[in-house]
Design an enzyme around this catalytic site. Structure first.
Site, short mmCIF file in Angstrom:
data_model
loop_
_atom_site.label_atom_id
_atom_site.label_comp_id
_atom_site.label_asym_id
_atom_site.label_seq_id
_atom_site.Cartn_x
_atom_site.Cartn_y
_atom_site.Cartn_z
N HIS A 197 0.83 -1.22 0.00
CA HIS A 197 0.00 0.00 0.00
C HIS A 197 0.86 1.26 0.00
O HIS A 197 0.43 2.31 0.47
CB HIS A 197 -0.95 0.03 1.21
N SER A 327 14.75 18.58 -16.87
CA SER A 327 13.90 19.76 -16.70
C SER A 327 14.46 20.92 -17.51
O SER A 327 15.68 21.09 -17.62
CB SER A 327 13.81 20.14 -15.23
N LYS A 333 18.36 18.28 -12.68
CA LYS A 333 17.31 17.28 -12.45
C LYS A 333 17.39 16.19 -13.52
O LYS A 333 17.54 16.48 -14.71
CB LYS A 333 15.94 17.94 -12.49
N GLU A 340 9.26 5.84 -17.85
CA GLU A 340 8.11 6.58 -18.36
C GLU A 340 7.78 6.17 -19.79
O GLU A 340 6.60 6.07 -20.17
CB GLU A 340 8.39 8.08 -18.27
#
Length: 474
Positions: A197, A327, A333, A340
């Site tokens: 969870h 980014s 970053k 993805e």
């Protein structure tokens, strides 16, 4: 400016680009379907060429092409026809197949496209004028002999699907399984905290976690094999409605045998040609297995994305390879781009499955399904995405991924679920109270137990041994 020549079909004259190998029926379809700009997948065109080759071999061996029928061919002309079909199977003349996916639902336009190109190319090979009005090898009488679009187009979809799974998807999945299994072995001594969870759970080893991923890929390999095997029966030999009108009784079995011999895939003639012509159940079944593979790959990529989150404010238990700046505004970053990419392509595959299911259910009436071109596109696109996506994920993510041992081990002692191993000694209720008190005070379970003298030190040490928590205990 484009120059044109006049071609003729049963509906009359058509202006066709002067140097095109295709003819009137292809040109009509080009004009009728200016829809998506997506032609049939190259793997489908190749498979159609293979099917035409196998049909030509069967008709040759049965004496149909050189027999006493209308316009019999010479042996040299037969060989020219077979050479032309093989060239298409090998990927030549790719620019001669311009018809949109969203065309006539049986695929007749594309079947005739193949017939016309093979006719022109075979005429050229045989020494005739491919641009003339009379072809030495006729697109219907010779190239399409013993066939209907209704049996050869679904046959080609099955052939393309099975070949692409066999030669592209299965090798990619096996490679991914090997990469994950190797990581599982390398990282078997690294203890980390589990999560259910998305919440802290009991410890496990990083190798065990990746062993679970490897097993998912092992099962995906079995599902890919099932997807391939679902399409081994071929409709060819059923012609228009499944009755086999205008073809030899042995034609279907001979074509299947030739295709099996050429491809190394165990194709067979359909058990029932009425079922094989009318339904696309096998394709829906096959893509259902691909959908399951897609959700597996999504799950693995997403889990790895979470494991690599950070680097300072996330889990960062594995370090993913840095592939590109992440980014346009935040310097330094780096994002989990390969995860993805995999998540997006698998979403597309799952969407394709809806198209396949609806097309199989709603597109078939009586003796024919009329959603076949979009089904061909969907399943072959899915195989291509899963195959190429897996290869990229292995090369640019899995193979360069490293374990962050410090981050894995740092969270183990802090987990409140460490109290789980105390259940057999102090009971669930008291262990739950310890967990709540430890959370409120900021202490670890071990520190709180020592403070309260819950258990003797040696018993506590043994009970809270993280390694022992990663395996069953007698």
């Amino acid at each position: 400016m484009t120059q044109y020549r006049t071609e003729h079909d049963s509906m009359g004259d058509v202006q066709v680009p002067a140097d095109a190998y295709y003819g009137a029926q292809t040109q009509r379809a080009v004009e009728n379907f200016p829809i998506s700009g997506w032609p049939l997948m190259p793997s489908m065109i190749s498979a159609m060429g293979l099917v035409k080759y196998a049909c030509g071999v069967a008709n040759r061996d049965l004496g149909k092409l050189t027999g006493s029928g209308k316009n019999p061919l010479s042996d040299a002309q037969v060989e020219a026809m077979l050479q032309a079909a093989q060239e298409i199977a090998d990927g030549q003349f790719a620019d001669q197949f311009p018809i949109d996916v969203f065309q006539t639902g049986s695929g007749t336009s594309s079947n005739m496209n193949l017939n016309e190109v093979i006719s022109s190319r075979a005429t050229e090979i045989a020494g005739g004028d491919r641009l003339g009005t009379e072809k030495l090898i006729h697109p219907n009488d010779h190239v399409n002999m013993g066939q209907s679009t209704n049996d050869t187009f679904p046959t080609a979809i099955h052939v393309a699907t099975a070949i692409q799974i066999q030669t592209k998807l299965l090798p990619a999945l096996r490679k991914m399984h090997a990469s994950l299994a190797d990581k599982a072995k390398q990282w078997d001594k690294i203890i980390k905290i589990g999560r259910t969870h998305l919440m802290d759970a009991t410890p496990l080893r990083l190798g065990q976690e990746f062993g679970g991923f490897a097993r998912q890929l092992e099962l995906s390999i079995s599902r890919a094999e099932a997807a391939r095997d679902a399409v081994l029966e071929l409709a060819v030999g059923g012609t228009a409605v499944g009755s086999g009108i205008n073809t030899h009784p042995e034609f279907g079995s001979r074509v299947a045998q030739e295709l099996a011999s050429k491809t190394g895939v165990a194709f067979v003639e359909a058990v029932n040609h009425f079922e094989a012509n009318a339904t696309r159940d096998a394709l829906v079944h096959s893509h259902g297995e691909l959908k399951c593979i897609a959700q597996t790959l999504f799950n693995v990529a997403n889990s790895i994305r979470w494991l690599g989150s950070g680097p300072r404010c996330g889990f960062f238990e594995v370090q993913l390879p840095s592939r590109q700046p992440g980014s346009s505004i935040m310097p330094g970053k780096v994002n989990p781009v390969m995860c993805e990419s995999m998540m997006q392509l698998t979403a597309r595959v799952m969407g394709n499955d809806t198209c396949m299911t609806f097309s199989g259910a709603a597109g078939g009436n009586f003796q024919l399904n009329i959603m076949m071109p979009v089904m061909a596109h969907s399943i072959l696109e899915s195989i291509h995405l899963l195959s190429s996506g897996s290869e990229a994920f292995i090369e640019f993510c899995l193979d360069g991924m490293e374990a962050n041992v410090e981050a894995c081990e740092a969270s183990v002692e802090k987990s409140l679920s460490m109290c789980t191993s105390l259940n057999p000694l102090i009971g669930y209720e008291q262990a739950a109270k310890l967990a709540k008190e430890a959370f409120a005070s900021g202490q670890t379970i071990r520190e709180l137990c020592r403070e309260k003298g819950i258990l003797p030190e040696d018993t506590l040490t043994e009970a809270l041994d993280p390694w022992k928590m990663t395996e069953p205990q007698a």
